[in-house]
Design an enzyme around this catalytic site. Structure first.
Site, short mmCIF file in Angstrom:
data_model
loop_
_atom_site.label_atom_id
_atom_site.label_comp_id
_atom_site.label_asym_id
_atom_site.label_seq_id
_atom_site.Cartn_x
_atom_site.Cartn_y
_atom_site.Cartn_z
N ASN A 108 -4.44 4.37 -8.39
CA ASN A 108 -3.74 3.58 -7.37
C ASN A 108 -2.34 3.29 -7.86
OD1 ASN A 108 -3.36 1.89 -5.07
ND2 ASN A 108 -3.71 0.09 -6.37
N HIS A 110 0.66 0.42 -7.52
CA HIS A 110 0.83 -0.98 -7.10
C HIS A 110 2.25 -1.43 -7.42
CE1 HIS A 110 -0.40 -5.03 -6.09
NE2 HIS A 110 0.19 -5.45 -7.20
N SER A 137 3.27 0.07 -11.08
CA SER A 137 2.26 0.49 -12.05
C SER A 137 1.31 1.48 -11.39
CB SER A 137 1.39 -0.70 -12.51
OG SER A 137 2.18 -1.79 -12.91
N ASP A 146 -6.69 -4.16 -8.15
CA ASP A 146 -5.48 -3.93 -8.95
C ASP A 146 -5.68 -4.24 -10.43
OD1 ASP A 146 -4.19 -3.35 -6.55
OD2 ASP A 146 -3.51 -5.41 -6.26
C1 GAR Z 1 3.90 1.13 -1.71
O1 GAR Z 1 4.97 0.30 -2.12
C2 GAR Z 1 2.71 0.87 -2.58
O2 GAR Z 1 3.00 0.58 -3.92
C3 GAR Z 1 2.10 -0.32 -1.91
O3 GAR Z 1 2.24 -0.07 -0.54
C4 GAR Z 1 3.40 0.71 -0.33
C5 GAR Z 1 3.02 1.91 0.50
O4 GAR Z 1 4.13 2.67 0.85
N1 GAR Z 1 0.74 -0.50 -2.31
C6 GAR Z 1 0.15 -1.69 -2.48
O5 GAR Z 1 0.69 -2.75 -2.26
C7 GAR Z 1 -1.31 -1.61 -2.93
N2 GAR Z 1 -1.74 -2.86 -3.47
P1 GAR Z 1 3.99 4.17 1.27
O6 GAR Z 1 2.95 4.21 2.38
O7 GAR Z 1 5.34 4.57 1.77
O8 GAR Z 1 3.56 4.94 0.07
#
Ligand code: GAR
Length: 316
Positions: A108, A110, A137, A146
Site C-alpha cells: 500500500n 500512504h 510510505s 497503515d
Molecule cells: C494518494 O495520495 C495515496 O497515497 C492516498 O490516496 C491518494 C490516491 O491518489 N492513499 C491513502 O490515503 C491510503 N490511506 P491516486 O488515486 O491518484 O493514486
C-alpha cells in the site's frame, strides 16, 4: 526474465496506478500490470487503464458485506493470475480473510511518513503539528490499518504557506516515484539468491537434528553427523539456475515430476536419479510444498530412531 504479475486496486483518480502502469512499460521493469480493479465502476483510473489496454474490473461495494465484496475482488485477482496486489488509493478497509490471502504479497502507499499519521487527513495533520517534512510510505499490508512493515519512504519538505492541497500535490510526485521503485524491488527480492537461501534454511533447519554445511561451495542441509537431505545450488556447473536439490521418495519420481512440470523440476547433474532439482528462481514457488519436500527428503536419510520420534510428533 518473466515479469511478476501485479494487480492494482484503486478507488478514484488512479494517478499512482498510472505511475505503476507507465513504469511497467520499461522493458527492464520486473513487473507487469495484469488487472486494475476498483470498488467504483466509474473510477476515472479505470478509464485510463482500459485505454492503455489493461484488463479492468469495476464493481461497487455498496450492498455487500465487507468479506463478501473482498471475495469478489479476490476471485478477479486470481482469474487475472495476479501474484501481487498494489493498493493505490484504495479507500476500503480490508477483511482479515483478504489480508490473509495476500499476506506478504500486498503493498500500500500512504501519504505520510509512517508510523506518523495513519488514516485520513495526513497533510493537514502534518502541517498542524508544525512538522518540517511530510512525505509518503510504501508498506506491506497487514491486518492493522497503515501498519505493516515499511519498505520505503520519501520525505517531502513542508513550505511556508503550504495548504493540505499544495502539500498533497507535491507529495504525489514523490509517491509516483517511490511506489514504482519500491514495487520493483519487492517483486525481485524473492528471486535474490540470499532471500531464497534464507527461506530454504528456515524450513530445513526446523527439521529435527538438522544442520547446515558447505559442500562443493553449495550450502547444504543434513542430519547432524549424518547424511545430507538438501542442497541449494546456484549456477551449479554453469547451469545458471538457483534450485533446491532434494531426495526423491521413489525411483520413478524424478522422471514423473520433470514430465509433469518441466519448467520447475530438473535432473541435477552428478546427483543421479534419486535426487530432483526444483527451480527457485521462477515465479509462484509454493513454499508449503517446498517445506513438504524437505521433510520427505529428510525422512529418506533420517536414522530409524529419529523417524520414530518424527512419526510420534506428527501424530499430534
Ligand atoms: C494518494 O495520495 C495515496 O497515497 C492516498 O490516496 C491518494 C490516491 O491518489 N492513499 C491513502 O490515503 C491510503 N490511506 P491516486 O488515486 O491518484 O493514486
Amino acid at each position: 526474465m518473466t515479469k511478476a504479475k501485479v494487480a492494482v486496486l484503486i478507488s478514484g483518480r488512479g494517478s499512482n496506478m498510472a505511475a505503476l502502469l507507465y513504469a511497467a512499460k520499461a522493458p527492464d521493469c520486473p513487473y507487469e500490470i495484469v488487472l486494475v480493479a476498483a470498488n467504483d465502476p466509474l473510477a476515472p483510473g479505470l478509464t485510463l487503464a482500459a485505454a492503455e489496454g489493461i484488463a479492468i474490473f469495476g464493481h461497487s461495494h455498496k450492498g455487500h458485506k465487507r468479506a463478501e465484496f473482498d471475495q469478489i475482488i479476490h476471485a478477479q485477482l486470481q482469474k487475472a493470475g495476479a501474484h501481487y496486489v498494489a493498493l493505490a488509493g484504495y479507500m476500503r478497509l480490508l477483511s482479515p480473510e483478504f489480508v490473509g490471502a495476500w499476506e506478504n504479497r500486498m503493498l500500500n502507499i500512504h501519504p505520510s511518513l509512517l508510523p506518523k499519521y495513519k488514516g485520513l487527513d495526513t497533510h493537514q495533520r502534518a502541517i498542524d503539528a508544525g512538522d518540517t517534512h511530510a512525505g509518503c510510505s510504501v508498506h506491506i499490508v497487514t491486518a492493522e490499518l497503515d501498519d505493516g512493515p515499511v519498505l520505503g519512504q520519501t520525505p517531502v519538505v513542508i513550505l511556508p504557506g503550504d495548504t493540505p492541497d499544495t502539500l498533497a500535490s507535491r507529495i504525489l510526485i514523490a509517491e509516483h516515484q517511490l511506489y514504482a521503485r519500491t514495487l520493483a524491488d519487492f517483486v525481485t527480492r524473492e528471486r535474490q539468491p540470499d532471500w531464497l537461501l534464507n527461506r530454504v534454511r528456515e524450513a530445513a533447519l526446523a527439521l529435527p537434528q538438522a544442520d547446515e554445511t558447505l559442500s562443493h561451495g553449495m550450502p547444504c542441509f543434513g542430519i547432524v553427523k549424518g547424511k545430507k537431505f538438501a542442497y541449494v545450488s546456484r549456477d551449479h556447473h554453469g547451469d545458471g539456475i538457483i534450485g533446491l536439490l532434494v531426495k526423491t521418495t521413489a525411483p520413478e519420481e524424478q522422471a514423473m515430476l520433470i514430465d509433469r512440470d518441466p519448467a520447475r523440476y530438473y535432473r541435477p547433474s552428478y546427483f543421479g536419479n534419486d535426487w530432483v532439482g526444483i527451480r527457485l528462481d521462477i515465479d509462484d514457488t509454493d513454499w508449503d510444498q517446498i517445506t513438504d519436500r524437505l521433510r520427505a527428503s529428510w525422512r529418506q536419510v533420517a536414522p530409524k530412531k529419529l523417524l520414530g520420534l518424527m512419526d510420534v510428533a506428527e501424530e499430534f
